[in-house]
Design an enzyme around this catalytic site. Sequence first.
Site, mmCIF file in Angstrom:
data_model
loop_
_atom_site.group_PDB
_atom_site.id
_atom_site.type_symbol
_atom_site.label_atom_id
_atom_site.label_comp_id
_atom_site.label_asym_id
_atom_site.label_seq_id
_atom_site.Cartn_x
_atom_site.Cartn_y
_atom_site.Cartn_z
ATOM 1 N N CYS A 172 -20.173 -5.993 1.399
ATOM 2 C CA CYS A 172 -19.643 -4.681 1.741
ATOM 3 C C CYS A 172 -18.267 -4.545 1.096
ATOM 4 O O CYS A 172 -17.456 -5.466 1.171
ATOM 5 C CB CYS A 172 -19.518 -4.535 3.257
ATOM 6 S SG CYS A 172 -18.809 -2.957 3.814
ATOM 7 N N CYS A 199 -17.180 -9.029 3.510
ATOM 8 C CA CYS A 199 -16.514 -7.743 3.383
ATOM 9 C C CYS A 199 -15.313 -7.898 2.464
ATOM 10 O O CYS A 199 -14.376 -8.636 2.783
ATOM 11 C CB CYS A 199 -16.067 -7.241 4.749
ATOM 12 S SG CYS A 199 -17.420 -7.084 5.932
ATOM 13 N N CYS A 204 -1.045 0.133 10.351
ATOM 14 C CA CYS A 204 -1.350 -0.906 9.362
ATOM 15 C C CYS A 204 -0.121 -1.709 8.950
ATOM 16 O O CYS A 204 0.913 -1.138 8.590
ATOM 17 C CB CYS A 204 -1.996 -0.266 8.136
ATOM 18 S SG CYS A 204 -2.549 -1.481 6.914
ATOM 19 N N CYS A 255 -20.617 2.068 6.554
ATOM 20 C CA CYS A 255 -19.984 1.359 7.667
ATOM 21 C C CYS A 255 -18.716 2.130 8.005
ATOM 22 O O CYS A 255 -17.846 2.292 7.144
ATOM 23 C CB CYS A 255 -19.669 -0.075 7.244
ATOM 24 S SG CYS A 255 -18.691 -1.025 8.435
ATOM 25 N N CYS A 280 -0.350 4.825 6.928
ATOM 26 C CA CYS A 280 -1.113 4.666 8.173
ATOM 27 C C CYS A 280 -0.286 3.860 9.182
ATOM 28 O O CYS A 280 0.059 2.705 8.946
ATOM 29 C CB CYS A 280 -2.431 3.968 7.884
ATOM 30 S SG CYS A 280 -3.419 4.762 6.598
ATOM 31 N N CYS A 325 0.841 -1.203 0.000
ATOM 32 C CA CYS A 325 0.000 0.000 0.000
ATOM 33 C C CYS A 325 0.881 1.260 0.000
ATOM 34 O O CYS A 325 1.884 1.316 0.727
ATOM 35 C CB CYS A 325 -0.901 0.000 1.226
ATOM 36 S SG CYS A 325 -2.056 1.395 1.249
ATOM 37 N N ARG A 333 -19.861 -3.520 15.860
ATOM 38 C CA ARG A 333 -19.139 -4.747 15.500
ATOM 39 C C ARG A 333 -17.779 -4.790 16.177
ATOM 40 O O ARG A 333 -16.991 -3.849 16.070
ATOM 41 C CB ARG A 333 -18.951 -4.811 13.985
ATOM 42 C CG ARG A 333 -18.279 -6.089 13.487
ATOM 43 C CD ARG A 333 -18.098 -6.046 11.985
ATOM 44 N NE ARG A 333 -19.337 -5.662 11.334
ATOM 45 C CZ ARG A 333 -19.400 -4.973 10.200
ATOM 46 N NH1 ARG A 333 -18.304 -4.569 9.602
ATOM 47 N NH2 ARG A 333 -20.573 -4.667 9.682
#
Length: 421
Positions: free
Chosen positions: A142, A109, A72, A202, A69, A65, A272
């Site tokens: 999702c 998801c 992560c 979400c 972040c 990526c 969740r």
Amino acid sequence: MNLLNTLVDKGLRRESPTREEALAVLATSDDDLLDVVAAAGKVRRHWFGRRVKLNYLVNLKSGLCPEDCSYCSQRLGSKADILKYTWLKPDQASEAAAAGLAGGAKRVCLVASGRGPTDRDVDRVSDTIKAIKEQNEGVEVCACLGLLSDGQAERLREAGADAYNHNLNTSEATYGGITTTHTYADRVDTVHKAHAAGLSACSGLIAGMGESDEDLVDVVFSLRELDPDSVPVNFLIPFEGTPLAKEWNLTPQRCLRILAMVRFVCPDVEVRIAGGREVHLRTMQPLALHLANSIFLGDYLTSEGQAGKADLEMIADAGFEVEGADQVTLPEHRSAAGGACGSHDGAGCGSHEGSGCGSHEEPGRGSHQGGGVCGSAEAPAAEAPAPESAPVPEPAAGNEPRTDLVAVRRRGAGTDLAPNA
């Protein structure tokens, strides 16, 4: 405890607590913890009964990526020894999803690392959504693909997506210290795009990154203003090879207080328990089911979760039941308002007619004052200040870092091994 009685009454009326009351929940003592869980449990049961919704993650593209972040394991510069692979083909993703659905999940998801999807990526994911829906009647899908450009949310909905996930993660004030390659406002914009396209939004948070109680309350009140249908609560998994590898700030008791606070602030929303529950809640996971009405089954994106069979046994042993595909997740007032996720009339997630959730014409659906109160049309009344919140606790004796519980996923999507479902 007067505070808890007040919070229960407000939760049953869908009324927002004050910031001071939310902070006071986080400041309660361990001696009062079971009272806090019992109070928030009343609100959870009022809106969701004893049902637990199961969700299943499929990591469509892992690692590599370009975003930075700090939390992560897939970030730019990560040294974490995770699986790295490019896009799964639609049939591979559908096969992975089928394993979770066979284990009792009702929502799949689909997640891909990256800043955001290209138009070609949207085509790929659209083909995957169609493949999953063709083979699994009634499944909710999702997508979680990062920042969306104009028109992409609409295309995903046309392909059959029911929901879109994009977390705020932390407070606006601290966001720049966690991520520098995009902004907090970028994330809010993507949630608005999902709403406007008629997708069920979400959006949630990550706790345990060194934030204060005030930061946690800030992000949860921001989420209430955005009014998503589901709020995932992640607990930081401190991966070796990431900047936050040494951030072990959570205890099982603090995790329960955070979940209780989220339930009180967003009483009628799907809460969740997401990544990190096994690492930080550990043997207290069954208590968390009294606060949240939704969990992920099996493994996460790059880390292993509790065995799927153990998840199902835990739910049964705690006196809860797995939510069926024919059951509507959200309370009637939310599911009927514009076809939110779980609506039969509005052709929302889990509906028997059509796909995709009804349109939210404006952010903050359900609120006419005060900026998007979850399901409420009234601005919250002012309350007397509650006790000040406590500082973020240091790991206490008996709660040392459990690095042994952080296991990199080596099975399921992107491998030749059977998934954990």
